[in-house]
Enzyme design. Structure first.
Site, short mmCIF file in Angstrom:
data_model
loop_
_atom_site.label_atom_id
_atom_site.label_comp_id
_atom_site.label_asym_id
_atom_site.label_seq_id
_atom_site.Cartn_x
_atom_site.Cartn_y
_atom_site.Cartn_z
CB CYS A 97 58.82 38.07 63.35
SG CYS A 97 58.62 40.09 63.02
NE ARG A 124 56.03 35.82 68.62
CZ ARG A 124 54.81 36.62 70.07
NH1 ARG A 124 54.91 36.07 70.97
NH2 ARG A 124 54.88 37.54 69.72
CD1 TRP A 137 52.08 34.98 59.28
CD2 TRP A 137 52.35 37.83 59.23
NE1 TRP A 137 51.83 36.13 58.72
CE2 TRP A 137 51.16 37.12 59.05
CE3 TRP A 137 52.26 39.27 59.79
CZ2 TRP A 137 50.19 37.94 58.14
CZ3 TRP A 137 51.19 39.87 59.73
CH2 TRP A 137 49.80 39.27 58.70
CG ASN A 174 58.75 40.37 66.42
OD1 ASN A 174 59.69 39.88 65.55
ND2 ASN A 174 58.76 39.52 67.99
N GLY A 175 56.55 44.13 64.96
CA GLY A 175 56.22 45.16 64.53
C GLY A 175 56.10 45.95 63.24
CD GLU A 187 36.73 29.71 67.73
OE1 GLU A 187 37.40 28.92 67.42
OE2 GLU A 187 36.36 30.96 66.93
CE LYS A 205 39.83 27.10 66.40
NZ LYS A 205 39.51 29.26 65.83
CD GLU A 228 41.46 30.89 62.42
OE1 GLU A 228 42.30 31.62 62.95
OE2 GLU A 228 40.88 29.89 63.46
CG HIS A 280 15.50 38.47 57.19
ND1 HIS A 280 14.31 38.97 56.87
CD2 HIS A 280 15.34 37.31 58.44
CE1 HIS A 280 13.39 38.50 57.60
NE2 HIS A 280 13.82 38.23 58.68
CE LYS A 289 48.12 30.33 69.10
NZ LYS A 289 46.94 29.31 69.26
#
Length: 605
Positions: A2, A27, A75, A101-102, A482, A486, A489, A505, A600
């Site tokens: 956050c 964030r 978040w 945060n954490g 990647e 993208k 996301e 396969h 982020k």
């Protein structure tokens, strides 16, 4: 995970905190809150709201005055998004406010003990435990109250604490989650990211793990969680406030995609040595003697940084002929890996604060390994922990989905590969060839971006797909990885990446008209092998979009990209796929800069 912002001074604090939260919303953005006081106030005032910062702003009353305050945008990790679970958290007496945060690993155990002592919890969060610990401390100073509370905490934190009885200060602490002080003129700021500070000051102090600070309007001091004084000198932030604006674009993602020609020019600037057909990487601290002792390179990153590391590992093997591979840092740190003294470890992180990467670096350092950092943020935790490193100079990246930082990181790896190669067996002629290719990149990226309208039309035709498959061989496989990330996301379309050689396969069982395939088809020695994969898909009525250096007969559509050197082609082939993801998400009406469930900077496990 956050965003934290705090202020102490003479200005009206609420507008400053709300502005800071807006800049930090990338964030974390499922709830937000603000708590304020002033030297003349008798207590704390607080407002919280589920949703975005704008929802909080609508709730803040006009007479919400104060000159000291802390604020937070969240978040969720513990408890669903709600008004109650939003930060700050107050104690029962409404004297202590904490933003955090954490993750507090032993929160359940502490909650049980506090509940048995009669504490009534109002939220589901781990953070509220810390609030009550501070409030119940019998220490005489706020600093000692916070220090005493932290002695009970296991886990990661970046915190800011406000106390009604000590309203001339804010106390902050860091362990695994960033905390930055901003030094103003008779005012002080605190934040989890310099983005919240740069419109007011560019003089900052970054706390280390195990460090605390007290900020007052005209002073600050730093010290350890044990109480010993530390000396933290201010540094100047290289980015200005305008770097965080949209600059006329509708979204940050669009802006950052289109900033890539200039960003790549920055990562190359001043580093090319034409005389010896090599590059100078000033922060590398790896002389020729030490470089020749390297027997293996291990690259560690998460998400997009891991994919950039996959491309980097291939370039190091090709140009320097050193065995190299990339691995998710989140896996490496838990598998009791053998740490080899002849291996060069490279930690990759856009923010420089990614917790899994940072923890891997700390474990490697504990075991005596040499660690390089490849990061974007100067002075970040990984930059400080690593022995040396390379800054990618992408500039601030605000959109949750990384684009320009990914590209600049791959270019930085090309520079590292060239540097190692020229020390070892790469000829001057090959060095010159790669340098010429690197210089072509900004112009070639601009050429690709001019095809946005074409890519936008293609994206609309795929917007209704429920799932997509991305394939590539060797150099093309990390690009496929990647590009798949993208798309999922930002558009929420399920996407999967597979090596093209592995189709037969198993994955061929999925091919049908409803499952489009995006194929990376560079014009290299595997061109015919890649074309054979397109044949396999077409024979099963699969729809194909090729990203290639020339039109592909078996593809339904082809995005043609400029040709560079084989080793550098993956850098360019990812650019149109960023635009594909962007315009697919746009067609679906997604919140492009703030995709659901994501943040982020991932500063928790």
């Amino acid at each position: 995970m956050c965003g934290i912002v705090g202020y102490i001074g003479k200005r009206d604090v609420a507008p400053l905190l709300l502005e800071g939260l807006q800049r930090l919303e990338y964030r974390g953005y499922d709830s937000a809150g603000i708590a304020v006081t002033s030297p003349k106030a008798s207590g704390l005032k607080m407002v919280k709201a589920k949703g975005r910062v704008r929802d909080l702003e609508a709730r803040v009353p006009s007479r919400f005055k104060g000159t000291t305050g802390i604020a937070h945008t969240r978040w969720a990790t513990h408890g669903a998004p709600s008004d109650e679970n939003a930060h700050p958290h107050l104690d029962a007496g409404e004297k202590v406010a904490v933003v955090h945060n954490g993750i507090i690993d032993n929160a359940s155990e502490l909650r049980a003990k506090l509940t048995a002592d009669g504490v009534e919890f109002l939220s589901e969060t781990d953070t509220e435990v810390l609030t009550h610990l501070v409030a119940r401390s019998q220490a005489d100073t706020l600093e000692e109250k916070v220090r005493e509370a932290l002695r009970h905490i296991e886990g990661t934190y970046g915190i800011a604490v406000l106390h009604a009885d000590f309203n001339d200060r804010i106390v902050v602490a860091r362990n695994g989650s960033p905390v930055v002080l901003g030094i103003g003129e008779k005012e002080m700021f605190v934040a989890s990211d310099v983005a919240a500070l740069v419109s007011h000051t560019r003089q900052v102090v970054t706390l280390d793990d195990g460090e605390m600070a007290t900020i007052k309007a005209d002073d600050y001091r730093t010290y350890t969680t044990e109480g010993s004084r530390t000396t933290a000198s201010p540094t100047t932030v290289e980015w200005e406030a305008e770097s965080y604006d949209m600059g006329g674009h509708d979204t940050y993602m669009h802006k950052e995609i289109f900033e890539q020609p200039d960003a790549v020019d920055r990562v190359l600037r001043g580093r090319i040595d034409d005389r010896f057909s090599t590059v100078h990487l000033g922060g590398l601290n790896l002389d020729a003697h030490d470089a020749r002792k390297v027997r293996r390179v291990k690259i560690l990153g998460c998400g997009t940084s891991y994919h950039a590391g996959m491309i980097g590992a291939q370039m190091i093997e090709e140009l320097a002929r050193i065995p190299a591979d990339a691995e998710p840092a989140s896996e490496f740190r838990y598998r009791n890996a053998v740490v080899d003294p002849d291996t060069l470890y490279v930690a990759v992180s856009q923010s420089g604060e990614t917790y899994d990467v940072l923890a891997a670096v700390q474990e490697l350092k504990r075991k005596g390994a040499r660690v390089l950092g490849v990061v974007n943020v100067v002075g970040s935790a990984i930059a400080r922990e690593a022995d040396a490193g390379v800054y990618v100079h992408a500039g601030p990246e605000v959109c949750v989905v990384s684009t320009k930082c990914f590209t600049n990181t791959t270019v930085a790896f090309a520079l590292l590969a060239l540097h190692l190669g020229r020390i070892r067996d790469l000829s001057a002629a090959d060095g010159k060839r790669i340098i010429e290719g690197l210089r072509m990149l900004p112009g070639q990226i601009s050429e690709i971006l001019k095809r946005e309208d074409e890519i936008k039309k293609i994206a609309k035709s795929y917007a209704e797909a429920r799932s997509m498959l991305f394939i590539g061989r060797v150099r093309g496989y990390p690009v496929a990885r990647e590009a798949s990330l993208k798309l999922k996301e930002v558009s929420y379309i399920h996407a999967e990446a597979y090596p093209a050689s592995e189709l037969k396969h198993g994955p061929l069982a999925l091919i049908e008209p409803a499952l489009p395939t995006v194929a990376i088809v560079p014009d290299d020695d595997l061109l015919e092998k890649n074309r054979a994969a397109l044949e396999e898909i077409k024979a099963r009525s699969g729809k194909i979009l090729a990203v290639a250096h020339q039109e592909q007969e078996k593809a339904d559509q082809t995005i043609v990209v400029p040709k560079n050197e084989n080793e550098l082609d993956p850098i360019l082939m990812g650019i149109p796929l960023q635009l594909l993801a962007y315009h697919t998400a746009l067609a679906l009406g997604r919140d492009i800069d703030k995709p659901r469930n994501l943040a982020k900077s991932v500063t928790v496990e």
